[in-house]
Design an enzyme around this catalytic site. Structure first.
Site, short mmCIF file in Angstrom:
data_model
loop_
_atom_site.label_atom_id
_atom_site.label_comp_id
_atom_site.label_asym_id
_atom_site.label_seq_id
_atom_site.Cartn_x
_atom_site.Cartn_y
_atom_site.Cartn_z
N ASP A 36 0.84 -1.20 0.00
CA ASP A 36 0.00 0.00 0.00
C ASP A 36 0.87 1.25 0.00
OD1 ASP A 36 -1.90 2.06 0.59
OD2 ASP A 36 -3.21 0.54 1.45
N SER A 80 -6.94 4.24 -1.79
CA SER A 80 -6.74 2.80 -1.87
C SER A 80 -8.00 2.04 -2.31
CB SER A 80 -6.27 2.25 -0.52
OG SER A 80 -5.02 2.77 -0.18
N PHE A 246 -5.01 -9.56 15.16
CA PHE A 246 -3.82 -9.41 15.98
C PHE A 246 -3.69 -8.04 16.64
CE2 PHE A 246 -2.76 -12.49 12.55
CZ PHE A 246 -2.75 -13.63 13.35
N GLU A 295 -1.37 -7.95 1.85
CA GLU A 295 -1.11 -6.51 1.85
C GLU A 295 -0.10 -6.12 2.91
OE1 GLU A 295 -3.30 -2.16 2.23
OE2 GLU A 295 -4.02 -3.83 3.46
N ASP A 300 1.97 2.58 3.73
CA ASP A 300 1.17 3.77 3.43
C ASP A 300 1.02 4.67 4.64
OD1 ASP A 300 -1.03 5.17 1.73
OD2 ASP A 300 -2.10 4.59 3.55
N HIS A 304 2.18 8.57 5.08
CA HIS A 304 1.27 9.67 5.42
C HIS A 304 1.82 10.50 6.57
CE1 HIS A 304 -2.10 9.13 2.77
NE2 HIS A 304 -2.33 7.88 3.14
N ASP A 341 -1.00 0.15 -4.87
CA ASP A 341 -2.27 0.77 -5.26
C ASP A 341 -2.11 2.22 -5.68
OD1 ASP A 341 -1.55 1.32 -2.65
OD2 ASP A 341 -3.56 1.08 -1.81
N HIS A 422 -1.48 10.97 -0.97
CA HIS A 422 -1.02 10.06 -2.01
C HIS A 422 -0.44 10.85 -3.17
CE1 HIS A 422 -4.21 6.90 -0.62
NE2 HIS A 422 -3.25 7.09 0.27
#
Length: 458
Positions: A36, A80, A246, A295, A300, A304, A341, A422
């Site tokens: 990602d 995404s 988890f 993934e 990602d 950010h 993505d 992004h």
């Protein structure tokens, strides 16, 4: 640097180019890896971080490559949800929409749900097609299991933020279930247990407001439910349906913060998923093979936050999961595809000194002397910077890169925004194994779906 040492020790064992070419439709198994936000600069920086400039990541040893266009139906720069949905359905859709028809609008009604009718229709996903063809299927992530990327494989919804509704779609026969999943997704793992368990003001304040315990509903249908690394490492040998959460709330930890005694690595999750899917395919599906989506989702999130070291740590862990998958399958009948993505605004600048490891997250240093180079104001500046993000000093000082090697350091940005956005650039795709030769050139993300179908004979 234990992570890097582990990767270096195993990196030489990967050999993908020997896999023979096959006619289209020979990929019995398909493993789709999604990093990602893993744009080209993140790939380059991760390579240097782990192996040095002349090294190669495991994903870079895959013999086939392509560039992928990622724009969404309504935006130059995708989020995404529509990008992963395009990979999984072959349909362009609006930002924030998950696996729905093109006319769907990302609109939540006053009751907190999507409209029952009149706002688009579900579009069948690759996971659903694989399930219908008798394959075992799985979707695993380091984010919340209801996050955009995994959700795009098994759910259909007008807005990616409706996590409780997304979770309900994964429970066969329950209220709000996705009927196209049949007996259910055979393997589901990630974080965000609160979206699957009932609200409790004291112990689970962000739990499900409808009071349902989806973990119990899934266990009643034969799923083995695990909550930590020990549970995953001690799975019953008879497990053919696996559900793992988890983290109590939100996502799993960044790789550089992960407690290995509590949380499994993405590589461990990948190997466990493959083992269970192989057994599920042999036991229940006449050995028709499997489809697995993996993934590396927190790459990602670190980008950010402009936390470069955490992004590279998670990208390296993602790369380790790719090697683990390659070592667990037969590439003569298994297709492995690795892509992203979308991009981010990360840029690599200056004429810095070569060197593996922290050099790439350090300030730019003179190749001859190793002393920091300075900008027009006379201050050192990082090798990796962002087009936008939270750390944009109004006036630079001699102290704003002092902690650049701290894993929590937020790297400098050109434009001030609360959270880095992004990027709209093309991303890389790398493929190996059965029918990997189908992937070449510059492709739209919707075209990848068609090639996956061709490879799998669906």
């Amino acid at each position: 640097m234990n992570l890097k040492n582990t990767l270096l020790a195993g990196g030489a064992a990967l050999a993908l180019v020997a896999a023979p070419a096959h006619a289209a439709g020979k990929a019995k198994n398909v493993i789709f890896f999604l990093g990602d936000g893993m744009g080209p600069t993140t790939v380059t920086a991760t390579r240097i971080y782990v192996y040095g400039e002349a090294g190669r990541l495991n994903m870079e040893k895959l013999p086939r490559t392509a560039l992928i266009k990622t724009y969404s139906l309504d935006a130059q720069t995708t989020d995404s949800a529509p990008s992963m949905s395009a990979y999984m359905t072959g349909v362009k859709m609006r930002n924030e929409v998950l696996s729905m028809s093109a006319e769907t609008v990302a609109r939540v009604e006053a009751d907190g749900h999507c409209a029952a009718t009149g706002n688009g229709a579900p579009v069948r996903t690759f996971l659903e097609l694989a399930k219908a063809a008798g394959k075992a299927v799985g979707s695993i992530t380091t984010t919340e299991l209801t996050h955009a990327t995994p959700a795009a494989t098994y759910s259909h919804i007008c807005h990616r933020d409706l996590a409780y509704d997304i979770a309900a779609q994964a429970v066969p026969g329950g209220a709000g279930a996705n009927p196209s999943l049949g007996t259910g997704v055979d393997v589901l793992m990630g974080g965000g247990a609160n979206h699957w368990t009932p609200v409790n003001a004291t112990t689970n304040p962000k739990g499900r407001p409808d009071g349902r315990d989806l973990t119990e509903e899934l266990r009643a249908q034969g799923y083995t439910y695990v909550k930590d690394a020990t549970g995953l490492r001690t799975l019953p040998s008879t497990t053919t349906k696996l559900f793992g959460l988890f983290s109590a709330t939100s996502h799993m930890n960044y790789e550089l913060d992960r407690d290995a005694t509590k949380e499994p690595s993405l590589a461990e999750m990948t190997v466990a998923a493959i083992q269970v899917l192989k057994k599920a395919s042999a036991a229940d599906n006449d050995d028709q093979g499997f489809f697995l989506m993996v993934e590396g989702g927190r790459i990602d999130h670190a980008l950010h936050g402009t936390q470069v070291q955490k992004a590279l740590g998670d990208a390296a862990a993602f790369d380790a999961a790719i090697k683990a998958a390659v070592d667990s399958v037969d590439l003569s009948n298994t297709l492995i595809v690795v892509t992203a993505d979308h991009d981010h605004t990360l840029a690599m600048n200056g004429y810095g000194q070569r060197g593996q490891g922290t050099h790439v997250v350090d300030v730019v240093r003179d190749p001859a002397t190793g002393t920091p180079l300075v900008d027009g104001d006379g201050y050192p500046y990082p090798t990796l910077v962002f087009g936008n993000g939270p750390n944009r000093p109004l006036v630079r000082s001699s102290t704003d890169t002092v902690n650049v090697l701290d894993k929590n350091f937020t790297h400098l940005s050109a434009v001030r925004v609360a959270s880095e956005t992004h990027g709209g650039g093309d991303v890389m795709l790398m493929a190996g194994g059965a029918d990997a030769e189908l992937f070449k050139g510059t492709l739209d993300n919707t075209r990848v779906f068609q090639l996956l179908k061709t490879a799998a004979g669906l």
